[in-house]
Design a protein around this motif. Structure first.
Motif, mmCIF file in Angstrom:
data_model
loop_
_atom_site.group_PDB
_atom_site.id
_atom_site.type_symbol
_atom_site.label_atom_id
_atom_site.label_comp_id
_atom_site.label_asym_id
_atom_site.label_seq_id
_atom_site.Cartn_x
_atom_site.Cartn_y
_atom_site.Cartn_z
ATOM 1 N N LEU A 18 5.006 53.296 10.325
ATOM 2 C CA LEU A 18 5.505 52.544 11.466
ATOM 3 C C LEU A 18 6.088 53.478 12.532
ATOM 4 C CD1 LEU A 18 5.677 49.418 11.634
ATOM 5 C CD2 LEU A 18 8.056 49.604 10.928
ATOM 6 N N GLY A 78 5.670 44.573 23.763
ATOM 7 C CA GLY A 78 5.081 45.051 22.521
ATOM 8 C C GLY A 78 3.701 44.443 22.370
ATOM 9 N N ALA A 79 3.014 44.809 21.289
ATOM 10 C CA ALA A 79 1.669 44.270 21.053
ATOM 11 C C ALA A 79 1.719 42.762 20.851
ATOM 12 C CB ALA A 79 1.040 44.953 19.834
ATOM 13 N N GLU A 81 3.766 40.453 21.963
ATOM 14 C CA GLU A 81 3.964 39.681 23.195
ATOM 15 C C GLU A 81 2.650 39.592 23.970
ATOM 16 O OE1 GLU A 81 6.135 41.821 21.972
ATOM 17 O OE2 GLU A 81 8.087 40.833 21.973
ATOM 18 N N LYS A 83 -0.357 39.656 22.541
ATOM 19 C CA LYS A 83 -1.216 38.724 21.802
ATOM 20 C C LYS A 83 -0.861 37.288 22.128
ATOM 21 C CE LYS A 83 -0.345 40.881 17.829
ATOM 22 N NZ LYS A 83 -0.409 41.339 16.419
ATOM 23 N N HIS A 104 -2.232 41.527 11.178
ATOM 24 C CA HIS A 104 -0.774 41.667 11.063
ATOM 25 C C HIS A 104 -0.102 40.289 11.144
ATOM 26 C CE1 HIS A 104 3.208 43.235 12.692
ATOM 27 N NE2 HIS A 104 2.983 44.060 11.691
ATOM 28 N N SER A 106 2.276 39.358 12.868
ATOM 29 C CA SER A 106 2.622 38.976 14.252
ATOM 30 C C SER A 106 1.430 38.337 14.965
ATOM 31 C CB SER A 106 3.139 40.192 15.034
ATOM 32 O OG SER A 106 2.148 41.183 15.173
ATOM 33 N N THR A 157 -8.297 43.293 14.258
ATOM 34 C CA THR A 157 -7.321 44.372 14.154
ATOM 35 C C THR A 157 -8.105 45.680 14.101
ATOM 36 O OG1 THR A 157 -6.041 42.838 12.801
ATOM 37 C CG2 THR A 157 -5.274 45.122 12.873
ATOM 38 N N VAL A 159 -7.261 48.913 13.777
ATOM 39 C CA VAL A 159 -6.844 49.612 12.560
ATOM 40 C C VAL A 159 -5.696 48.801 11.986
ATOM 41 C CG1 VAL A 159 -5.765 51.686 11.621
ATOM 42 C CG2 VAL A 159 -7.509 51.897 13.413
ATOM 43 N N GLY A 161 -2.517 47.696 9.380
ATOM 44 C CA GLY A 161 -1.315 48.366 8.893
ATOM 45 C C GLY A 161 -1.148 48.352 7.380
ATOM 46 N N ASN A 186 -6.842 44.298 18.712
ATOM 47 C CA ASN A 186 -5.455 44.692 18.504
ATOM 48 C C ASN A 186 -5.402 46.187 18.184
ATOM 49 O OD1 ASN A 186 -2.846 45.140 17.737
ATOM 50 N ND2 ASN A 186 -2.827 43.674 16.043
ATOM 51 N N TYR A 189 -2.310 50.170 16.121
ATOM 52 C CA TYR A 189 -2.383 51.410 15.338
ATOM 53 C C TYR A 189 -3.472 52.359 15.827
ATOM 54 C CZ TYR A 189 0.963 51.377 11.459
ATOM 55 O OH TYR A 189 2.101 51.469 10.702
ATOM 56 N N SER A 209 0.640 49.012 21.302
ATOM 57 C CA SER A 209 2.074 49.117 21.079
ATOM 58 C C SER A 209 2.599 50.485 21.499
ATOM 59 C CB SER A 209 2.375 48.867 19.595
ATOM 60 O OG SER A 209 3.760 48.983 19.365
ATOM 61 N N HIS A 211 5.836 51.614 21.199
ATOM 62 C CA HIS A 211 6.767 52.203 20.231
ATOM 63 C C HIS A 211 6.077 52.546 18.920
ATOM 64 C CE1 HIS A 211 7.285 47.797 20.557
ATOM 65 N NE2 HIS A 211 7.069 47.820 19.279
HETATM 66 C C1 PLP Z 1 2.886 47.138 14.173
HETATM 67 C C2 PLP Z 1 1.795 46.210 14.436
HETATM 68 C C3 PLP Z 1 1.977 45.177 15.362
HETATM 69 C C4 PLP Z 1 3.268 44.918 16.064
HETATM 70 O O1 PLP Z 1 3.426 45.722 17.197
HETATM 71 P P1 PLP Z 1 4.631 45.418 18.204
HETATM 72 O O2 PLP Z 1 4.344 46.306 19.370
HETATM 73 O O3 PLP Z 1 5.891 45.794 17.507
HETATM 74 O O4 PLP Z 1 4.574 43.972 18.543
HETATM 75 C C5 PLP Z 1 0.911 44.365 15.613
HETATM 76 N N1 PLP Z 1 -0.273 44.539 14.991
HETATM 77 C C6 PLP Z 1 -0.480 45.518 14.111
HETATM 78 C C7 PLP Z 1 -1.820 45.686 13.468
HETATM 79 C C8 PLP Z 1 0.546 46.369 13.789
HETATM 80 O O5 PLP Z 1 0.340 47.315 12.871
#
Ligand code: PLP
Length: 373
Positions: A18, A78-79, A81, A83, A104, A106, A157, A159, A161, A186, A189, A209, A211
């Protein structure tokens, strides 16, 4: 209250996937510190965050879109938001969203918040856990038969997580085009670690993302759109014609956006070294598996730095250790290594991103010593 966090990164090698791609560059830290006041980027704002020229958020948004191969991009928090904004744009009552099996959490929450019913594809299971284009096509079909209409959106996705599997997005975008369903890639990663070109991959939308993968302190990310979708995603308010609906007018408006901006030049350089990053991951896996009773799961050979191991070896050692499940975390800490979950010995995820070859050698030696405990 204490805000000390010196042990991570500064004094230890941090393996937490992360965090390896989000270690803020010196430039990002300096920029964030200068803009730590609330609304600090708004001194020269004429009403639209993405039109501010000092600091140059306007240029940055264009540069970022170019970097990831999208027609238009905007900074988000962030990612996730991003999506949500895209799902929300595409959502209609009674429609579904098709997600890959390794999506993920999220992604689920974002689709659900936007009022979409989620349809999840399958993966191939142990040992690869790959998402095949066929399983995605089947899920698109299933969604259509269940809801009576094609999915409102599909999300792949790039890649994931859990396993660090890299999906061939171009194959999935062909399938989605045939099904008449817009595809969101997405890149949480991927973009910022490796070269990504949304146009070449044929995707309609992208999120990333800051961060996680752009060496920015954040919280920050981006969303982008291509072709006909650009206008829909970036539509503006009827009452406030210069405010983007899905951006709620403004998104990142302080230290987070400037840290992202300051990090981009370094990120543009580091993605050129992606082959070397992958080579490090492959070398690390070979060394770990040579210890015995350790197995990398997910696709093989690795094409990404996030690695998942099953480690019966460490579980066996833990059972005979005074510290039980905490032995691994503690043995690593003794060697200046952090980032694995305390108490975990049966399996773990880690990342080799950004370490030097010498640091990888050191990590391999450390695990070798621990294997003999
Ligand atoms: C970490 C991760 C997210 C979340 O990213 P944020 O920028 O914190 O919202 C979303 N999708 C995947 C695949 C992730 O690994």
């Amino acid at each position: 209250m204490s805000f000390e966090r010196v042990a991570i990164d500064e004094l230890a090698l941090n393996l937490n996937p992360l965090q390896t791609g989000g270690r803020a560059s010196a430039a990002a830290r300096k920029a964030a510190a200068r803009f730590s006041d609330g609304y600090s980027v708004c001194d020269r704002c004429a009403g639209v965050l993405h039109d501010i020229e000092k600091p140059d958020i306007k240029c940055f948004a264009v540069e970022l879109a170019e970097f990831v191969g999208m027609d238009r991009a905007a900074v988000t928090m962030g990612a996730r938001e991003g999506k949500f904004a895209i799902f929300h744009t595409l959502s209609e009552p009674g429609r579904g969203a098709v997600l890959d099996a390794n999506a993920h959490y999220s992604t689920y929450v974002a689709a659900q918040r936007a009022g979409l019913e989620v349809f999840k594809s399958t993966n191939t299971g142990d040992p690869d856990f790959r998402v095949t284009p066929d399983s995605f096509a089947e899920t698109l079909e299933y969604c259509k038969s269940k809801t009576g209409k094609p999915a409102a959106a599909a999300l792949l996705t790039h890649v994931d997580g859990d396993y660090g599997n890299l999906n061939d997005a171009a194959e999935f975008s062909k399938i989605c085009k045939d099904a008449g369903v817009p595809l969101i890639l997405n890149c949480a990663y991927s973009a910022g670690r490796m070269p990504v070109d949304g146009r070449a991959l044929g995707v309609d939308f992208m999120v990333g993302s800051g961060h996680k993968s752009f060496a920015a302190s954040g919280p920050v990310g981006f969303m982008g759109a291509n072709g006909e979708w650009t206008e829909r995603l970036f539509r503006t308010s009827l009452t406030h014609p210069n405010k983007n609906i899905e951006l709620l007018g403004c998104t990142a408006r302080g230290a987070n956006v400037v840290s992202f901006m300051a990090a981009l030049p370094g990120v543009k350089e580091r993605v050129k070294r992606w082959d070397a990053e992958v080579a490090k991951a492959v070398r690390f896996v070979e060394a770990m598996e040579s210890l015995g009773e350790i197995r990398q799961v997910g696709e093989k050979p690795k094409r990404h730095d996030l690695i998942r191991f099953e480690t019966p070896l460490f579980h066996r050692i833990a059972e005979n250790s005074r510290k039980r499940g905490y032995f691994l975390h503690s043995a690593l800490a003794d060697r200046g290594i952090t980032g694995l979950k305390p108490g975990q010995t049966r399996w773990f995820k880690m990342s080799t991103f950004g370490f030097t070859d010498e640091q990888i050698d050191y990590l391999i030696e450390a695990f070798k010593e621990i294997a003999r405990m």
